[in-house]
Design a protein around this motif. Structure first.
Motif, short mmCIF file in Angstrom:
data_model
loop_
_atom_site.label_atom_id
_atom_site.label_comp_id
_atom_site.label_asym_id
_atom_site.label_seq_id
_atom_site.Cartn_x
_atom_site.Cartn_y
_atom_site.Cartn_z
N GLN A 100 0.96 -1.09 -0.04
CA GLN A 100 0.10 0.14 -0.06
C GLN A 100 0.78 1.21 -0.25
OE1 GLN A 100 -3.39 -0.03 -0.10
NE2 GLN A 100 -3.31 2.24 -0.25
N ALA A 101 0.89 2.00 -0.84
CA ALA A 101 1.63 3.38 -1.24
C ALA A 101 0.82 4.31 -0.43
CB ALA A 101 2.02 3.55 -2.62
N LYS A 102 1.71 5.35 -0.01
CA LYS A 102 1.10 6.60 0.49
C LYS A 102 0.26 7.36 -0.61
CE LYS A 102 5.67 6.98 2.85
NZ LYS A 102 6.62 7.58 2.47
N GLN A 103 -0.80 7.93 -0.24
CA GLN A 103 -1.62 8.67 -1.16
C GLN A 103 -0.74 9.72 -1.74
OE1 GLN A 103 -4.55 7.69 -2.14
NE2 GLN A 103 -4.71 9.27 -3.48
N GLN A 104 0.09 10.33 -1.03
CA GLN A 104 1.13 11.42 -1.32
C GLN A 104 1.76 11.02 -2.65
OE1 GLN A 104 0.57 14.39 -0.58
NE2 GLN A 104 2.49 15.40 -1.43
N SER A 105 2.05 9.51 -2.55
CA SER A 105 3.01 9.47 -3.71
C SER A 105 1.94 9.23 -4.96
CB SER A 105 3.32 7.81 -3.55
OG SER A 105 4.12 7.72 -2.31
N PHE A 106 1.06 8.85 -5.10
CA PHE A 106 0.17 9.07 -6.31
C PHE A 106 -0.13 10.44 -6.75
CE2 PHE A 106 -0.78 4.66 -5.13
CZ PHE A 106 -0.78 4.04 -6.22
N LYS A 107 -0.34 11.19 -5.51
CA LYS A 107 -0.41 12.88 -5.86
C LYS A 107 0.82 13.48 -6.67
CE LYS A 107 -3.99 13.72 -2.29
NZ LYS A 107 -4.24 14.62 -1.39
N LEU A 108 1.90 12.90 -6.27
CA LEU A 108 3.21 13.50 -6.71
C LEU A 108 3.39 12.95 -8.03
CD1 LEU A 108 5.67 13.46 -3.67
CD2 LEU A 108 4.90 15.29 -4.91
N CYS A 109 2.99 11.56 -8.26
CA CYS A 109 3.15 10.94 -9.52
C CYS A 109 1.90 11.68 -10.61
CB CYS A 109 2.73 9.42 -9.61
SG CYS A 109 4.05 8.50 -8.85
N GLU A 110 0.89 11.82 -10.45
CA GLU A 110 -0.19 12.54 -11.21
C GLU A 110 0.36 13.92 -11.30
OE1 GLU A 110 -4.86 13.88 -11.17
OE2 GLU A 110 -3.97 13.28 -9.05
N GLU A 111 0.98 14.86 -10.56
CA GLU A 111 1.57 15.95 -11.00
C GLU A 111 2.79 15.87 -11.88
OE1 GLU A 111 1.95 20.03 -10.95
OE2 GLU A 111 0.34 18.98 -10.09
N SER A 112 3.57 15.05 -11.77
CA SER A 112 4.47 14.70 -12.73
C SER A 112 4.19 14.38 -14.01
CB SER A 112 5.48 13.67 -12.31
OG SER A 112 6.60 13.05 -13.13
N VAL A 113 3.05 13.57 -14.16
CA VAL A 113 2.68 13.09 -15.51
C VAL A 113 1.93 14.47 -16.17
CG1 VAL A 113 0.96 11.67 -16.77
CG2 VAL A 113 2.11 10.85 -14.88
N ARG A 114 1.14 15.18 -15.31
CA ARG A 114 0.55 16.63 -15.59
C ARG A 114 1.32 17.62 -16.36
NH1 ARG A 114 -0.18 21.26 -14.50
NH2 ARG A 114 0.74 21.35 -12.52
N LYS A 115 2.73 17.71 -15.56
CA LYS A 115 3.69 18.64 -16.05
C LYS A 115 4.60 17.99 -17.36
CE LYS A 115 5.46 19.96 -11.83
NZ LYS A 115 6.67 20.31 -10.95
N ASN A 116 4.72 16.86 -17.26
CA ASN A 116 5.83 16.10 -18.34
C ASN A 116 5.07 15.51 -19.46
OD1 ASN A 116 8.39 16.75 -16.98
ND2 ASN A 116 7.38 15.83 -15.31
N ASP A 117 3.90 15.06 -19.49
CA ASP A 117 3.33 14.30 -20.41
C ASP A 117 1.71 14.69 -20.34
OD1 ASP A 117 2.75 12.60 -22.42
OD2 ASP A 117 3.45 10.81 -21.54
N LEU A 118 1.25 16.00 -20.84
CA LEU A 118 -0.06 16.38 -20.59
C LEU A 118 -0.86 15.51 -21.52
CD1 LEU A 118 -1.86 18.63 -19.63
CD2 LEU A 118 -1.18 19.92 -21.44
N GLU A 119 -0.71 15.16 -22.66
CA GLU A 119 -1.49 14.26 -23.56
C GLU A 119 -1.80 12.98 -22.71
OE1 GLU A 119 1.61 15.20 -24.51
OE2 GLU A 119 0.93 16.74 -26.05
N LYS A 120 -1.05 12.26 -22.08
CA LYS A 120 -1.21 11.27 -21.14
C LYS A 120 -2.14 11.69 -20.10
CE LYS A 120 1.27 7.52 -23.14
NZ LYS A 120 2.84 7.74 -23.14
N TYR A 121 -1.88 12.69 -19.35
CA TYR A 121 -2.62 12.94 -18.40
C TYR A 121 -4.09 13.12 -18.73
CZ TYR A 121 -4.19 16.07 -14.43
OH TYR A 121 -4.77 16.58 -13.44
N LEU A 122 -4.23 13.72 -19.80
CA LEU A 122 -5.53 14.20 -20.28
C LEU A 122 -6.24 12.81 -20.64
CD1 LEU A 122 -4.93 17.28 -22.37
CD2 LEU A 122 -5.98 17.23 -20.01
N CYS A 123 -5.62 11.71 -20.92
CA CYS A 123 -6.42 10.39 -21.34
C CYS A 123 -6.72 9.62 -20.26
CB CYS A 123 -5.10 9.68 -22.34
SG CYS A 123 -5.42 10.41 -23.91
N ILE A 124 -5.81 9.76 -19.19
CA ILE A 124 -6.06 9.02 -17.91
C ILE A 124 -7.76 9.08 -17.35
CG2 ILE A 124 -5.63 8.66 -15.59
CD1 ILE A 124 -2.66 9.17 -16.54
N PRO A 125 -8.26 10.27 -17.36
CA PRO A 125 -9.73 10.17 -16.98
C PRO A 125 -10.71 9.29 -17.66
CG PRO A 125 -8.92 12.48 -16.96
CD PRO A 125 -7.88 11.49 -17.47
#
Length: 184
Positions: free
Chosen positions: A39-64
């Motif tokens: 079980q990862a910390k919830q903060q780990s997923f938030k930081l991952c999400e922020e990284s994807v949003r900043k560095n790969d916007l196209e993938k970030y927009l497809c995830i939902p």
């Protein structure tokens, strides 16, 4: 919509001319690589999400568009890919790049053992690996292709080289996402 997405991704991957990832995926069918959970910390997923949003916007927009149960794992897989890509972008020397990628290879061994280091991507990826029984060979192929690329440090000369790189990196991410969708 989910089955249409899976059919599209599957048909795209099956059209591939190289057989390594295809065989890895078929070899992985029905196997249980991991038996314990993490079980990862919830903060780990938030930081991952922020990284994807900043560095790969196209993938970030497809995830939902993925089922909500699969979204955190997809974010972790994409954040892992970003970390691997950054290893090469941050160094001018291929040896430094290789050292960073070898570190990720060691991290991946610890992830499979259920003992990731305190790194937000490692923790989130570890949970995804255990939750969806992800094939570690696909994750290793992402690292291995980046190491090969760092050693060569030039554009592929042949179509086969480009295909191998694509299969080991981007196609591996698609296969991992398909594993999540299959089980999610």
């Amino acid at each position: 919509a989910r089955s249409a997405l899976m059919n599209t991704l599957c048909s795209a991957s099956c059209r591939s001319r190289t057989s390594i990832p295809h065989s890895v995926v078929h070899r992985a069918k029905g196997l249980k690589f991991l038996s314990q959970g993490f079980q990862a910390k919830q903060q780990s997923f938030k930081l991952c999400e922020e990284s994807v949003r900043k560095n790969d916007l196209e993938k970030y927009l497809c995830i939902p568009f993925l089922p909500s149960a699969v979204q955190p794992a997809s974010i972790a897989i994409n954040a892992f890919n970003i970390e691997l890509a950054k290893a090469a972008d941050r160094a001018n020397d291929a040896r430094i790049t290789e050292m960073r990628l070898v570190w990720w290879r060691d991290v991946l061994r610890n992830i499979v053992a259920g003992n990731p280091p305190e790194h937000f991507v490692a923790e989130a990826l570890c949970q995804a690996v255990f939750e969806f029984n992800l094939n570690p060979d696909l994750l290793h192929s992402m690292i291995d292709e980046r190491i090969k690329d760092a050693k060569i440090h030039q554009q592929p000369n042949k179509l086969e080289e480009l295909e191998a790189y694509g299969e080991g990196t981007q196609a591996a991410m698609i296969y991992l996402t398909l594993q999540c969708l299959k089980q999610g």
